[in-house]
Design an enzyme around this catalytic site. Sequence first.
Site, PDB file in Angstrom:
ATOM      1  N   GLU A   1      24.325  49.216  25.840  1.00 56.76           N
ATOM      2  CA  GLU A   1      25.624  48.953  26.467  1.00 56.76           C
ATOM      3  C   GLU A   1      26.435  50.237  26.524  1.00 56.76           C
ATOM      4  OE1 GLU A   1      25.371  45.348  24.106  1.00 56.76           O
ATOM      5  OE2 GLU A   1      27.173  44.706  25.193  1.00 56.76           O
TER       6      GLU A   1
ATOM      7  N   THR B   1      20.298  45.848  46.986  1.00 53.99           N
ATOM      8  CA  THR B   1      19.270  45.460  46.022  1.00 53.99           C
ATOM      9  C   THR B   1      18.227  46.577  46.035  1.00 53.99           C
ATOM     10  OG1 THR B   1      18.201  44.226  47.783  1.00 53.99           O
ATOM     11  CG2 THR B   1      19.525  42.963  46.213  1.00 53.99           C
TER      12      THR B   1
END
Length: 412
Positions: free
Chosen positions: A57, A226
Amino acid sequence: MSIFEEPIYSAFEYLNSLLNLEKKRLFESINLIASENLPSKAVLEAVGSVFSVKYAEGYPGNRYYGGCEFVDRVETQAIELAKKLFDMEFANVQPHSGAQANQAVFESILKDGDKILSLSLDHGGHLTHGHKVNFSGKRYNVVFYPLDPKTYLIDLNLVEEIAKKEKPRLIIAGASAYSREIDFDAFRDIADSVGAYLLADVAHYAGLIVAGIYPSPKRAHFVTSTTHKTLRGPRGGIILSQSSFANSINRAVFPFLQGGPHMNSILAKAVCFEICQTTEFKQYAEKVVLNAEELARHLILNDLNVITGGTSSHMFLVDVVSIGLTGIEAQSLLEEAGIYVNKNTIPYDKNPPAVCSGIRIGTPMITSLGLEVSHMAQVAEFIVKVLKERQAPDNLREEVRQFCIQNFKKIF
Ligand code: DSN
């Protein structure tokens, strides 16, 4: 051997049999779903690599976990490659999907109730461009520009007229079922004339863009995509923008929308972006478009109604109501023959979205499997036999299977 070390085929035979069935389905049928593609082995290897272990993270150099030395290098490399490929100043490679990439852009510049101008889903847009059942339609005030009712092309004069009247904060250029070129520069000029931001959602066209055979979106304030469609990368999304939006985009992706990035996917994105720089990829992308043009041409020769009379990309729509079918019927008849397409609305469709009047046909996957322009007449013939001549699709199934076995390159 411990259960942790056994290969899937001996540890969980029933799961392995499903894997084998899926491989057989993929490689013994003609997959014309425009949004699907077969990634390279290197991409799949990256997705299945030990980078799937790591929590990271944060962003390179600023993580909430130790042990991030190598994931930092991978993510930095993916970012640099993405910036270079799309010729843009900033990239975030963490979005898990295109939908989340779009959501992050909205979050970074819009407040609830702000106005978006986009192409509606039933005219070829995307669910996340403001459809009423999606977060985008629920949180924002969305106005749509329609396609020209005669040509079914984007009418830039009309887009400008609506933009001037509605004064949106964000204009979206991009589509999931529009086969012709989108003039992103003209959209940027319209956005500038009304003080709006421009988002180019290039999920479908990204591979063609980086190969230099589709208009560049680089003047847009934001570009989302994408990575698994024409790019041939892993399932996932990316965001590109001018550097002035870097902080707001980064904060919108993490910690606002997502937690830990999928570092295996980010490695696979880096692999994909490396491949995209090669001459081989450019040739692949060119072949995708040539195959789509040729397939459309053969269907038209057989009197099928291809919307806009052809294509300038990797996909096109066929109106099947004109041959007495609905989209859902055409999709399932073709599936029985071993040919996969998806039902799709055509512009100004009179059928509901669960039924549709058309099908969408795309060539990224069959091109990855090695089909050439010379094969397209045969692919068109299969489609015509099923949809037009109404030959029993299950009788054709074996012929389709043999065609695949004989013509697909052996990938696995
Ligand atoms: N589901 C994708 C497509 O088929 O185009 C878009 O998200």
